[in-house]
Design a protein around this motif. Structure first.
Motif, PDB file in Angstrom:
ATOM      1  N   ARG A  32      38.313 -34.203 -65.511  1.00 15.97           N
ATOM      2  CA  ARG A  32      39.137 -33.136 -63.816  1.00 15.97           C
ATOM      3  C   ARG A  32      39.382 -31.818 -64.236  1.00 15.97           C
ATOM      4  NH1 ARG A  32      42.654 -35.898 -63.702  1.00 15.97           N
ATOM      5  NH2 ARG A  32      44.579 -35.616 -64.663  1.00 15.97           N
ATOM      6  N   SER A  33      39.274 -31.658 -65.757  1.00 19.35           N
ATOM      7  CA  SER A  33      39.925 -30.631 -66.331  1.00 19.35           C
ATOM      8  C   SER A  33      38.392 -29.484 -66.644  1.00 19.35           C
ATOM      9  CB  SER A  33      40.223 -29.837 -67.658  1.00 19.35           C
ATOM     10  OG  SER A  33      41.777 -30.790 -67.346  1.00 19.35           O
ATOM     11  N   VAL A  34      37.392 -30.233 -66.816  1.00 25.17           N
ATOM     12  CA  VAL A  34      35.963 -29.931 -66.791  1.00 25.17           C
ATOM     13  C   VAL A  34      35.394 -29.009 -65.513  1.00 25.17           C
ATOM     14  CG1 VAL A  34      33.427 -30.232 -66.834  1.00 25.17           C
ATOM     15  CG2 VAL A  34      35.278 -31.019 -69.164  1.00 25.17           C
ATOM     16  N   ARG A  35      35.787 -30.100 -64.196  1.00 25.93           N
ATOM     17  CA  ARG A  35      35.100 -29.793 -63.027  1.00 25.93           C
ATOM     18  C   ARG A  35      35.633 -28.627 -62.108  1.00 25.93           C
ATOM     19  NH1 ARG A  35      35.576 -35.388 -62.487  1.00 25.93           N
ATOM     20  NH2 ARG A  35      37.619 -35.311 -61.526  1.00 25.93           N
ATOM     21  N   GLN A  36      37.152 -28.700 -62.509  1.00 30.85           N
ATOM     22  CA  GLN A  36      38.093 -27.249 -62.470  1.00 30.85           C
ATOM     23  C   GLN A  36      37.562 -25.957 -62.930  1.00 30.85           C
ATOM     24  OE1 GLN A  36      42.083 -28.901 -61.877  1.00 30.85           O
ATOM     25  NE2 GLN A  36      41.388 -30.514 -60.345  1.00 30.85           N
ATOM     26  N   ALA A  37      37.686 -26.389 -64.004  1.00 34.07           N
ATOM     27  CA  ALA A  37      37.503 -25.027 -65.005  1.00 34.07           C
ATOM     28  C   ALA A  37      36.452 -24.406 -64.288  1.00 34.07           C
ATOM     29  CB  ALA A  37      37.572 -24.964 -66.882  1.00 34.07           C
ATOM     30  N   PRO A  38      36.206 -22.993 -64.961  1.00 30.28           N
ATOM     31  CA  PRO A  38      35.408 -21.796 -64.916  1.00 30.28           C
ATOM     32  C   PRO A  38      34.331 -22.162 -66.055  1.00 30.28           C
ATOM     33  CG  PRO A  38      36.978 -20.919 -64.661  1.00 30.28           C
ATOM     34  CD  PRO A  38      37.386 -22.043 -65.728  1.00 30.28           C
ATOM     35  N   GLU A  39      32.774 -22.400 -65.146  1.00 30.55           N
ATOM     36  CA  GLU A  39      31.462 -22.733 -66.350  1.00 30.55           C
ATOM     37  C   GLU A  39      31.535 -22.165 -67.735  1.00 30.55           C
ATOM     38  OE1 GLU A  39      28.566 -24.661 -67.060  1.00 30.55           O
ATOM     39  OE2 GLU A  39      29.135 -24.102 -65.043  1.00 30.55           O
ATOM     40  N   GLY A  40      32.406 -20.651 -68.176  1.00 28.04           N
ATOM     41  CA  GLY A  40      32.432 -20.650 -69.656  1.00 28.04           C
ATOM     42  C   GLY A  40      33.434 -21.383 -70.422  1.00 28.04           C
ATOM     43  N   GLN A  41      34.150 -22.287 -69.395  1.00 25.67           N
ATOM     44  CA  GLN A  41      35.659 -22.460 -70.281  1.00 25.67           C
ATOM     45  C   GLN A  41      35.342 -24.106 -70.643  1.00 25.67           C
ATOM     46  OE1 GLN A  41      39.217 -21.908 -68.677  1.00 25.67           O
ATOM     47  NE2 GLN A  41      39.083 -19.626 -68.352  1.00 25.67           N
ATOM     48  N   ARG A  42      34.154 -24.452 -69.634  1.00 21.34           N
ATOM     49  CA  ARG A  42      34.373 -25.553 -70.239  1.00 21.34           C
ATOM     50  C   ARG A  42      33.878 -26.984 -71.426  1.00 21.34           C
ATOM     51  NH1 ARG A  42      30.585 -26.579 -64.163  1.00 21.34           N
ATOM     52  NH2 ARG A  42      32.495 -25.783 -63.117  1.00 21.34           N
ATOM     53  N   SER A  43      33.099 -25.708 -71.986  1.00 18.26           N
ATOM     54  CA  SER A  43      32.540 -26.344 -73.262  1.00 18.26           C
ATOM     55  C   SER A  43      33.701 -26.421 -74.456  1.00 18.26           C
ATOM     56  CB  SER A  43      31.407 -25.425 -73.602  1.00 18.26           C
ATOM     57  OG  SER A  43      31.753 -23.697 -74.168  1.00 18.26           O
ATOM     58  N   GLY A  44      34.538 -25.682 -74.111  1.00 14.22           N
ATOM     59  CA  GLY A  44      35.446 -25.483 -74.967  1.00 14.22           C
ATOM     60  C   GLY A  44      37.109 -26.818 -74.912  1.00 14.22           C
ATOM     61  N   ILE A  45      36.378 -26.957 -73.158  1.00 16.47           N
ATOM     62  CA  ILE A  45      37.619 -28.623 -72.875  1.00 16.47           C
ATOM     63  C   ILE A  45      36.824 -29.543 -74.190  1.00 16.47           C
ATOM     64  CG2 ILE A  45      38.066 -29.562 -70.705  1.00 16.47           C
ATOM     65  CD1 ILE A  45      38.369 -27.378 -69.034  1.00 16.47           C
ATOM     66  N   ARG A  46      35.633 -29.634 -73.892  1.00 11.84           N
ATOM     67  CA  ARG A  46      34.881 -30.743 -73.658  1.00 11.84           C
ATOM     68  C   ARG A  46      35.120 -30.525 -75.797  1.00 11.84           C
ATOM     69  NH1 ARG A  46      30.682 -29.058 -69.850  1.00 11.84           N
ATOM     70  NH2 ARG A  46      29.763 -30.123 -68.518  1.00 11.84           N
ATOM     71  N   GLU A  47      34.433 -30.044 -76.633  1.00 11.66           N
ATOM     72  CA  GLU A  47      35.542 -29.945 -77.678  1.00 11.66           C
ATOM     73  C   GLU A  47      36.559 -30.208 -78.074  1.00 11.66           C
ATOM     74  OE1 GLU A  47      33.906 -25.628 -79.019  1.00 11.66           O
ATOM     75  OE2 GLU A  47      32.009 -25.782 -78.346  1.00 11.66           O
TER      76      GLU A  47
END
Length: 453
Positions: free
Chosen positions: A61-76
């Motif tokens: 859910r956080s990845v879907r809602q985050a701006p593109e540039g923040q998504r990899s950090g959430i996954r990491e």
């Protein structure tokens, strides 16, 4: 090798220094079916599957809602947290194997966990891999095969590993909606259907076709992870009708009427009852416990019991224990790295190992826990594990384990206790002539008798 030694080392996980050889080996093994603890102490502090799925859903859910540039950090961040859960689960698995009072059943847990293999080579499942063994395998290892199969293939680790959570029926409501909106549809995924047939039930070259796989995959659509409410309800699985491909399915010549979630369950029920499944399971069990090429008569006996009892696993285990063919004195099975490590630690009297150390040991030896790299799991044949370089790694690990054990262990007195009736004169002589107590102990751990079970 005496029957007592076989009970401890072939059927169990290796003798400990204070283990008295069982006076009645068969009765000792059978008694474990009544004494087994599905969730031993080492596993109890760990997060269970619903909580881990909640972490997964929060990340998604956080990845879907985050701006593109923040998504990899959430996954990491999710992967770091998952790595912590993974290492803790490896530690729990190791501690359970070292401390268990029911080593025969514990070995069965390891066998079935490998039969229903997932691999953390797919990084996003790293956090839930251990919980599959805790919550799907351990509770069902002494039940019916069908229940074990359903628990394993519907666990989030398996649904994610084999991309079942991505599968969508092209003519399902969700599939039709995606097409109307000209969105890129996820489409039908056949991985879970194929592996249930090829690996979990019928086995390869058992007569099913590609069309059978596709039809079964259509029946499986809608099987996915629980939603955001899963943690509150304790759910680990969900059926979503909007993802399910409508219509009847034909698998192996049998027609299954539309029935939502029950359609795929009906297919699975018939796969479990198929003669090929009985043969496949019987052969794998006999190969694991007895020999790389198990006696055909033993395989048939186990298969007949599986069929007669409707896949009642304790009945199959009792048949295995009762068969003289399973008690041949020759040590035909070469220990896998996991087997050898656990039996070495048990022989040295260890009851715990730091989780990170346990994980590192298995990586060093080439059999990292829950990371076979393929849905087929780790191979159970000597040729896989007996290469010269693999044996050299065992020598290195043996030396390290001996150093950790410290002084005070006399290999000459330990050897007959952990290899009762199996110690050869050559190995006893080599231990006696060793230049130091540490060398003697390492020689015991890499002796031909200890490398086999």
């Amino acid at each position: 090798m005496t029957p007592s030694a076989l009970a401890l080392n072939r059927f169990g996980l290796g003798a400990r220094p204070d283990d008295a050889p069982p006076a009645d080996p068969q009765r000792w093994l059978l008694s474990q079916l009544e004494a087994y603890e599905p969730l031993p102490a080492a596993w109890k502090p760990l997060r269970r599957t619903p909580a881990l799925v909640d972490v997964w859903n929060t990340m998604q859910r956080s990845v879907r809602q985050a701006p593109e540039g923040q998504r990899s950090g959430i996954r990491e961040a999710y992967l770091r947290e998952g790595r912590t859960d993974y290492v803790a689960a490896v530690g729990a698995r190791t501690a359970s194997a070292l401390q268990t009072a029911t080593p025969f059943v514990e070995r069965l847990v390891h066998f079935w966990s490998n039969h229903f293999a997932v691999s953390v080579d797919k990084p996003l499942i790293i956090g839930v891999a251990g919980s599959m063994e805790a919550d799907a395998i351990r509770p069902h290892v002494l039940g019916r095969f069908e229940d074990l199969l359903l628990a394993a293939v519907r666990h989030p680790a398996m649904l994610l590993f084999l991309d079942q959570a991505q599968s969508i029926g092209p003519r399902s409501p969700m599939g039709a909606r995606s097409e109307e909106r000209q969105q890129r549809a996820r489409g039908l995924n056949e991985n879970l259907a194929r592996e249930i047939m090829e690996l979990h039930t019928l086995g390869v070259r058992s007569g099913y076709t590609q069309e059978d796989v596709t039809e079964f995959a259509r029946a499986l659509t809608g099987w996915t992870l629980p939603g955001d409410a899963g943690a509150a309800t304790g759910a680990t699985f969900r059926f979503v009708p909007a993802l399910h491909e409508p219509g009847a399915r034909t698998v192996l010549g049998r027609v299954y009427a539309e029935g939502g979630e029950e359609q795929a369950k009906a297919v699975i029920r018939d796969l479990v009852a198929a003669p090929a499944t009985a043969q496949h399971i019987a052969r794998k069990l006999a190969r694991h416990f007895v020999a790389d090429e198990p006696p055909a008569a033993l395989v048939q006996k186990l298969a007949d019991t599986f069929t007669r009892t409707g896949g009642d696993l304790p009945s199959v285990y009792r048949e295995l224990i009762a068969s003289p063919l399973a008690w041949q004195p020759a040590s035909a099975k070469f220990k896998s790295p996991w087997d050898w490590t656990i039996s070495s630690l048990r022989a040295l009297g260890r009851s715990t190992v730091p989780p990170a150390r346990a994980a590192a040991l298995m990586t060093q030896l080439g059999q990292p826990v829950w990371r076979p790299g393929s849905p087929a799991g780790y191979n159970d044949l000597a040729a896989t594990w007996a290469a010269p370089d693999a044996l050299m790694r065992r020598v290195e690990v043996a030396q390290g384990l001996v150093q950790e054990a410290g002084a005070g262990i006399d290999a000459r007195s330990l050897a007959p206790r952990v290899l009762p009736g199996a110690l050869s004169e050559a190995t006893a002589s080599a231990i006696a002539r060793a230049e130091s107590s540490g060398t003697a102990l390492a020689l015991l751990l890499v002796s031909p008798e200890f490398l086999r079970r």
